[in-house]
Design a protein around this motif. Structure first.
Motif, PDB file in Angstrom:
ATOM      1  N   MET A   1       0.848  -1.189   0.000  1.00  0.00           N
ATOM      2  CA  MET A   1       0.000   0.000   0.000  1.00  0.00           C
ATOM      3  C   MET A   1       0.882   1.236   0.000  1.00  0.00           C
ATOM      4  O   MET A   1       1.650   1.453   0.949  1.00  0.00           O
ATOM      5  CB  MET A   1      -0.914  -0.013   1.230  1.00  0.00           C
ATOM      6  N   ASN A   2       0.789   2.009  -1.043  1.00  0.00           N
ATOM      7  CA  ASN A   2       1.572   3.238  -1.175  1.00  0.00           C
ATOM      8  C   ASN A   2       0.651   4.450  -1.197  1.00  0.00           C
ATOM      9  O   ASN A   2      -0.552   4.332  -1.467  1.00  0.00           O
ATOM     10  CB  ASN A   2       2.403   3.196  -2.457  1.00  0.00           C
ATOM     11  N   ASN A   3       1.229   5.605  -0.935  1.00  0.00           N
ATOM     12  CA  ASN A   3       0.464   6.850  -0.943  1.00  0.00           C
ATOM     13  C   ASN A   3      -0.832   6.712  -0.135  1.00  0.00           C
ATOM     14  O   ASN A   3      -1.920   7.036  -0.620  1.00  0.00           O
ATOM     15  CB  ASN A   3       0.148   7.269  -2.376  1.00  0.00           C
ATOM     16  N   LEU A   4      -0.685   6.245   1.074  1.00  0.00           N
ATOM     17  CA  LEU A   4      -1.850   5.992   1.904  1.00  0.00           C
ATOM     18  C   LEU A   4      -2.594   7.268   2.242  1.00  0.00           C
ATOM     19  O   LEU A   4      -1.991   8.337   2.426  1.00  0.00           O
ATOM     20  CB  LEU A   4      -1.445   5.263   3.179  1.00  0.00           C
ATOM     21  N   LYS A   5      -3.910   7.144   2.331  1.00  0.00           N
ATOM     22  CA  LYS A   5      -4.779   8.261   2.644  1.00  0.00           C
ATOM     23  C   LYS A   5      -5.525   7.979   3.935  1.00  0.00           C
ATOM     24  O   LYS A   5      -5.668   6.820   4.339  1.00  0.00           O
ATOM     25  CB  LYS A   5      -5.778   8.482   1.509  1.00  0.00           C
ATOM     26  N   HIS A   6      -6.022   9.028   4.557  1.00  0.00           N
ATOM     27  CA  HIS A   6      -6.759   8.860   5.815  1.00  0.00           C
ATOM     28  C   HIS A   6      -7.919   7.892   5.625  1.00  0.00           C
ATOM     29  O   HIS A   6      -8.217   7.081   6.519  1.00  0.00           O
ATOM     30  CB  HIS A   6      -7.261  10.205   6.311  1.00  0.00           C
ATOM     31  N   GLU A   7      -8.568   7.961   4.473  1.00  0.00           N
ATOM     32  CA  GLU A   7      -9.725   7.098   4.230  1.00  0.00           C
ATOM     33  C   GLU A   7      -9.362   5.623   4.039  1.00  0.00           C
ATOM     34  O   GLU A   7     -10.242   4.778   3.911  1.00  0.00           O
ATOM     35  CB  GLU A   7     -10.528   7.594   3.025  1.00  0.00           C
ATOM     36  N   ASP A   8      -8.070   5.308   4.018  1.00  0.00           N
ATOM     37  CA  ASP A   8      -7.647   3.905   3.968  1.00  0.00           C
ATOM     38  C   ASP A   8      -7.642   3.279   5.366  1.00  0.00           C
ATOM     39  O   ASP A   8      -7.416   2.073   5.505  1.00  0.00           O
ATOM     40  CB  ASP A   8      -6.249   3.784   3.371  1.00  0.00           C
ATOM     41  N   THR A   9      -7.877   4.082   6.386  1.00  0.00           N
ATOM     42  CA  THR A   9      -7.905   3.576   7.752  1.00  0.00           C
ATOM     43  C   THR A   9      -9.012   2.541   7.908  1.00  0.00           C
ATOM     44  O   THR A   9     -10.176   2.807   7.610  1.00  0.00           O
ATOM     45  CB  THR A   9      -8.139   4.726   8.745  1.00  0.00           C
ATOM     46  N   ALA A  10      -8.637   1.343   8.361  1.00  0.00           N
ATOM     47  CA  ALA A  10      -9.594   0.241   8.486  1.00  0.00           C
ATOM     48  C   ALA A  10      -8.868  -0.976   9.037  1.00  0.00           C
ATOM     49  O   ALA A  10      -7.638  -1.000   9.124  1.00  0.00           O
ATOM     50  CB  ALA A  10     -10.207  -0.093   7.127  1.00  0.00           C
ATOM     51  N   VAL A  11      -9.656  -1.990   9.375  1.00  0.00           N
ATOM     52  CA  VAL A  11      -9.096  -3.307   9.650  1.00  0.00           C
ATOM     53  C   VAL A  11      -9.083  -4.064   8.329  1.00  0.00           C
ATOM     54  O   VAL A  11     -10.110  -4.132   7.638  1.00  0.00           O
ATOM     55  CB  VAL A  11      -9.915  -4.070  10.702  1.00  0.00           C
ATOM     56  N   TYR A  12      -7.943  -4.613   7.984  1.00  0.00           N
ATOM     57  CA  TYR A  12      -7.770  -5.304   6.710  1.00  0.00           C
ATOM     58  C   TYR A  12      -7.764  -6.819   6.945  1.00  0.00           C
ATOM     59  O   TYR A  12      -7.092  -7.320   7.850  1.00  0.00           O
ATOM     60  CB  TYR A  12      -6.467  -4.876   6.040  1.00  0.00           C
ATOM     61  N   TYR A  13      -8.503  -7.509   6.093  1.00  0.00           N
ATOM     62  CA  TYR A  13      -8.629  -8.961   6.169  1.00  0.00           C
ATOM     63  C   TYR A  13      -8.261  -9.584   4.831  1.00  0.00           C
ATOM     64  O   TYR A  13      -8.516  -9.006   3.782  1.00  0.00           O
ATOM     65  CB  TYR A  13     -10.076  -9.355   6.466  1.00  0.00           C
ATOM     66  N   CYS A  14      -7.707 -10.775   4.880  1.00  0.00           N
ATOM     67  CA  CYS A  14      -7.520 -11.528   3.645  1.00  0.00           C
ATOM     68  C   CYS A  14      -8.555 -12.645   3.599  1.00  0.00           C
ATOM     69  O   CYS A  14      -9.092 -13.058   4.635  1.00  0.00           O
ATOM     70  CB  CYS A  14      -6.117 -12.084   3.531  1.00  0.00           C
ATOM     71  N   ALA A  15      -8.823 -13.112   2.400  1.00  0.00           N
ATOM     72  CA  ALA A  15      -9.864 -14.118   2.224  1.00  0.00           C
ATOM     73  C   ALA A  15      -9.641 -14.887   0.932  1.00  0.00           C
ATOM     74  O   ALA A  15      -9.024 -14.372  -0.012  1.00  0.00           O
ATOM     75  CB  ALA A  15     -11.236 -13.457   2.198  1.00  0.00           C
ATOM     76  N   VAL A  16     -10.150 -16.089   0.899  1.00  0.00           N
ATOM     77  CA  VAL A  16     -10.268 -16.811  -0.360  1.00  0.00           C
ATOM     78  C   VAL A  16     -11.423 -16.144  -1.114  1.00  0.00           C
ATOM     79  O   VAL A  16     -12.451 -15.815  -0.514  1.00  0.00           O
ATOM     80  CB  VAL A  16     -10.569 -18.293  -0.116  1.00  0.00           C
ATOM     81  N   VAL A  17     -11.263 -15.934  -2.421  1.00  0.00           N
ATOM     82  CA  VAL A  17     -12.326 -15.289  -3.193  1.00  0.00           C
ATOM     83  C   VAL A  17     -12.757 -16.171  -4.344  1.00  0.00           C
ATOM     84  O   VAL A  17     -12.102 -17.160  -4.662  1.00  0.00           O
ATOM     85  CB  VAL A  17     -11.894 -13.910  -3.725  1.00  0.00           C
ATOM     86  N   ASP A  18     -13.859 -15.774  -4.974  1.00  0.00           N
ATOM     87  CA  ASP A  18     -14.409 -16.576  -6.071  1.00  0.00           C
ATOM     88  C   ASP A  18     -13.631 -16.349  -7.362  1.00  0.00           C
ATOM     89  O   ASP A  18     -12.731 -15.516  -7.425  1.00  0.00           O
ATOM     90  CB  ASP A  18     -15.892 -16.242  -6.244  1.00  0.00           C
ATOM     91  N   TYR A  19     -14.028 -17.055  -8.423  1.00  0.00           N
ATOM     92  CA  TYR A  19     -13.310 -16.989  -9.702  1.00  0.00           C
ATOM     93  C   TYR A  19     -13.433 -15.615 -10.354  1.00  0.00           C
ATOM     94  O   TYR A  19     -12.638 -15.253 -11.211  1.00  0.00           O
ATOM     95  CB  TYR A  19     -13.844 -18.064 -10.655  1.00  0.00           C
ATOM     96  N   ARG A  20     -14.417 -14.826  -9.908  1.00  0.00           N
ATOM     97  CA  ARG A  20     -14.568 -13.475 -10.455  1.00  0.00           C
ATOM     98  C   ARG A  20     -13.693 -12.470  -9.725  1.00  0.00           C
ATOM     99  O   ARG A  20     -13.713 -11.278 -10.045  1.00  0.00           O
ATOM    100  CB  ARG A  20     -16.036 -13.044 -10.350  1.00  0.00           C
ATOM    101  N   LEU A  21     -12.911 -12.967  -8.761  1.00  0.00           N
ATOM    102  CA  LEU A  21     -12.010 -12.110  -7.972  1.00  0.00           C
ATOM    103  C   LEU A  21     -12.776 -10.981  -7.301  1.00  0.00           C
ATOM    104  O   LEU A  21     -12.321  -9.831  -7.242  1.00  0.00           O
ATOM    105  CB  LEU A  21     -10.902 -11.522  -8.864  1.00  0.00           C
ATOM    106  N   THR A  22     -13.941 -11.314  -6.753  1.00  0.00           N
ATOM    107  CA  THR A  22     -14.778 -10.259  -6.191  1.00  0.00           C
ATOM    108  C   THR A  22     -15.362 -10.617  -4.822  1.00  0.00           C
ATOM    109  O   THR A  22     -15.307  -9.808  -3.902  1.00  0.00           O
ATOM    110  CB  THR A  22     -15.945  -9.937  -7.141  1.00  0.00           C
ATOM    111  N   PHE A  23     -15.900 -11.806  -4.698  1.00  0.00           N
ATOM    112  CA  PHE A  23     -16.658 -12.153  -3.495  1.00  0.00           C
ATOM    113  C   PHE A  23     -15.908 -13.159  -2.636  1.00  0.00           C
ATOM    114  O   PHE A  23     -15.264 -14.075  -3.148  1.00  0.00           O
ATOM    115  CB  PHE A  23     -18.018 -12.730  -3.880  1.00  0.00           C
ATOM    116  N   PRO A  24     -15.982 -12.976  -1.318  1.00  0.00           N
ATOM    117  CA  PRO A  24     -15.272 -13.900  -0.428  1.00  0.00           C
ATOM    118  C   PRO A  24     -15.910 -15.287  -0.427  1.00  0.00           C
ATOM    119  O   PRO A  24     -17.127 -15.412  -0.533  1.00  0.00           O
ATOM    120  CB  PRO A  24     -15.403 -13.227   0.944  1.00  0.00           C
TER     121      PRO A  24
END
Length: 122
Positions: free
Chosen positions: A82-105
């Motif tokens: 993550m580069n050029n971070l912004k205040h609005e990037d503040t959050a808890v970040y999670y990783c997940a297995v996603v579907d073949y559309r690379l969209t849904f967990p």
């Protein structure tokens, strides 16, 4: 698959962080993987995803051009630079297995884990 995100912290706006996700258990290098985040009072949202062999990636518009997702299948690891971070990037970040559309967990294949806190000061 059990997933554990790490690498979060406090950074000033414009700074960088690299998040890591370690997978354990019944891992499968063919699984597409993704990053999601949840800010206080907001729903969890998609950030980025990568296909099993790393040939395809997808990003949310809000992070495109600033964040880069990658993976090392030999280490069962996924990363989020993550580069050029912004205040609005503040959050808890999670990783997940996603579907073949690379969209849904795919929580049927992998748990969310505890996530890692990213705080960007303005």
């Amino acid at each position: 698959v059990q997933l554990q995100a790490s690498g979060g912290g406090l950074v000033q706006a414009g700074g960088s962080l690299r998040l890591s996700c370690a997978a354990s258990g019944r891992t499968d290098s063919s699984y597409s993987m993704g990053w999601f985040r949840q800010a206080p009072g907001k729903e969890r949202e998609f950030v980025a995803a990568i296909s099993g062999l790393g040939r395809s990636t997808k990003y949310a518009d809000s992070v495109s051009g600033r964040f880069t997702i990658s993976r090392e299948n030999a280490k069962n690891a996924v990363y989020l630079q993550m580069n050029n971070l912004k205040h609005e990037d503040t959050a808890v970040y999670y990783c997940a297995v996603v579907d073949y559309r690379l969209t849904f967990p795919r929580t049927d294949l992998g748990s969310w884990g505890q996530g890692t806190q990213v705080t960007v000061s303005s």
